[in-house]
Scaffold this active site. Structure first.
Site, PDB file in Angstrom:
ATOM      1  N   ASP A  73     -21.713 -43.557  18.471  1.00 18.26           N
ATOM      2  CA  ASP A  73     -21.134 -42.764  19.548  1.00 18.26           C
ATOM      3  C   ASP A  73     -19.902 -42.018  19.047  1.00 18.26           C
ATOM      4  O   ASP A  73     -19.720 -41.863  17.834  1.00 18.26           O
ATOM      5  CB  ASP A  73     -20.854 -43.661  20.766  1.00 18.26           C
ATOM      6  CG  ASP A  73     -21.057 -42.895  22.073  1.00 18.26           C
ATOM      7  OD1 ASP A  73     -20.301 -41.933  22.305  1.00 18.26           O
ATOM      8  OD2 ASP A  73     -21.948 -43.254  22.864  1.00 18.26           O
TER       9      ASP A  73
ATOM     10  N   GLU B 176     -21.238 -31.884  39.781  1.00 17.42           N
ATOM     11  CA  GLU B 176     -20.782 -31.158  38.598  1.00 17.42           C
ATOM     12  C   GLU B 176     -21.474 -29.791  38.496  1.00 17.42           C
ATOM     13  O   GLU B 176     -20.974 -28.911  37.799  1.00 17.42           O
ATOM     14  CB  GLU B 176     -21.021 -31.987  37.331  1.00 17.42           C
ATOM     15  CG  GLU B 176     -20.079 -33.182  37.159  1.00 17.42           C
ATOM     16  CD  GLU B 176     -20.442 -34.409  38.009  1.00 17.42           C
ATOM     17  OE1 GLU B 176     -21.478 -34.353  38.714  1.00 17.42           O
ATOM     18  OE2 GLU B 176     -19.704 -35.411  37.973  1.00 17.42           O
TER      19      GLU B 176
HETATM   20 MN    MN Z   1     -19.681 -37.351  38.708  1.00 21.48          MN
END
Ligand code: MN
Length: 452
Positions: free
Chosen positions: A254, A205
């Site tokens: 969450d 990423e």
């Molecule tokens: Mn990943």
């Protein structure tokens, strides 16, 4: 390409406010952050944090507009930029020097103003950190966002859903090792967005973030572990996800705004902390707008991409806020044949496995106007023909109505597009013809020249 540079720009554009009164990181900062979301959601600096000499900044990516400004794109180019970055990651350069090495010290997490957010939270949680790690052979890197519960000055419990970091941890365990991780706090929004996206396992990423930042991301290697972090981070925690031992993690609020279950989760041992001399701590409110946008936007882009492969013309995608920015998608398309909407539904479910309810509408419906969407369901949808129900399918473990252990759920797809086999006129939104004379009168009322 640092967060502080972006915040300086935002300060100049009037997007930032400062709270100068003394406030506590225990409940007070999150209460003010939460309130401000309904007041245009400005970025908020807490300049005077009780018990700490570190400032806290919150709600940074709480609007689509600011995320677009961070990436330097117009809103209609946003998905294409994200998809382009996912498809064309560029490995960032690694540098030796970095302002985050100003201060290197023994781990003491209680020196950082980590927030306690909700009433039933078991302790302070780090919610804005990116966690990066590499496979034992160093060939595969992953960067992702995880909630981290502070257990004591040197240990955190990390929520690992069975995705990429979990896989790397298992690879390390299989070679009898702990997994080295770099935990970076206070990174540029593009890095957060990339870490929230899900390119295939094997794609770092950081490469996605670097592409989003037009090649300007720089990494540094950690001092005591084999992991890499953005050189412009505010704070870096170097740690190891231990191969043995677990701690209770949760309950934790969450993205749904409900308490996620308590589970036994792996432990991270912190071995070193680095930070800038005048570092600040980034707060991210769980279940707030920023949480929904950062998690939801890359999924909107992925749905847009996947549906575009089965239907030639996709107009817009909205992971709506009432659906937690995560569980509900509304997608507008230009249908070519009557089966298109159902293919679009299947593509959307495949592109975003947590998606639970999806609605397809025609391109004359604005997906961001939920009354229009409801109108389309009311006037263009017949349940016996246009409804798909898929049972016992993997969805989100965050949905309290699903099985929160296995994630098994029921998904519903709604085809609210008008049937092509029937004349279009039947489904048109009617409008009253507007003559010049009527238009002039309306204009006078609008501008307050006459009142009734
Ligand atoms: Mn990943």
């Amino acid at each position: 390409m640092s967060l502080r540079e972006f915040l300086k720009n935002m300060e100049e554009t009037g997007e930032v406010i400062h709270v100068r009164e003394r406030v506590s990181p225990v409940f007070e900062i999150p209460a003010i952050m939460s309130f401000l979301l309904s007041k245009n959601a400005p970025i908020v600096f807490f300049d005077n944090v009780e018990g700490y000499d570190v400032k806290v900044v919150g709600n940074i990516c709480a609007t689509r507009k600011r995320l677009c400004m961070a990436l330097g794109v117009m809103e209609n180019e946003l998905y294409r930029r994200i998809i382009d970055a996912m498809n064309n990651p560029e490995p960032p350069k690694i540098v030796d020097d970095s302002p985050v090495k100003d201060v290197i010290e023994e781990p003491k997490l209680s020196r950082i103003p980590i927030l306690r957010h909700f009433e039933r939270d078991p302790g302070p949680y780090i919610t804005s950190a990116i966690v990066s790690a590499r496979s034992p052979d160093g060939k595969i890197e992953n960067v992702s966002i995880h909630r981290l519960l502070v257990l004591d000055d040197r240990r955190l419990a990390i929520r690992l859903v069975p995705r990429h970091l979990f896989k790397l941890w298992n690879m390390a365990k299989n070679s009898n090792r702990d997994l080295d991780v770099a935990i970076a706090i206070g990174v540029h929004p593009a890095v957060l967005l990339a870490a929230a996206s899900s390119p295939p396992f094997g794609v770092s990423e950081y490469g996605v973030a670097n592409r989003l930042l037009k090649g300007k991301l720089r990494l540094i290697e950690c001092e005591k572990v084999e992991a890499f972090a953005p050189s412009e981070s505010e704070i870096i925690l170097e740690g190891k996800i231990l191969r043995e031992g677990e701690a209770p993690e949760g309950p934790f609020v969450d993205i749904t705004g409900t308490y996620d279950a308590q589970r036994l989760q792996p432990i991270v041992e912190i071995v070193n902390i680095m930070h800038r001399e005048d570092c600040f701590y980034q707060a991210l409110l769980p279940g707030g707008l920023e949480h929904m946008l950062l998690m939801g936007l890359p999924r909107e882009a992925a749905i847009y991409d996947a549906v575009s492969r089965v239907v030639p013309n996709v107009k817009a995608v909205n992971l709506s806020l009432g659906g937690c920015g995560w569980l509900h998608a509304i997608i507008s398309i230009e249908k070519q044949t009557d089966g298109d909407a159902k293919n679009a539904l299947l593509a959307a479910f495949a592109a975003h496995p947590s998606l639970k309810h999806a609605i397809i509408v025609d391109s004359d419906i604005n997906v961001f106007n939920l009354e229009e969407v409801e109108w389309a369901i009311a006037t263009r949808f017949q349940a016996n023909e246009d409804l798909i129900i898929i049972q016992n399918i993997r969805g989100s473990t965050l949905d309290p109505s699903a099985d929160m252990e296995t994630g098994l759920t029921t998904k519903v797809g709604i085809d609210a597009t008008r049937p092509l086999k029937t004349l279009k006129d039947k489904f048109e939104k009617a409008s009253v013809p507007l003559t010049d004379r009527a238009a002039k009168i309306i204009d006078k009322i609008k501008t307050g020249q006459v009142s009734y």
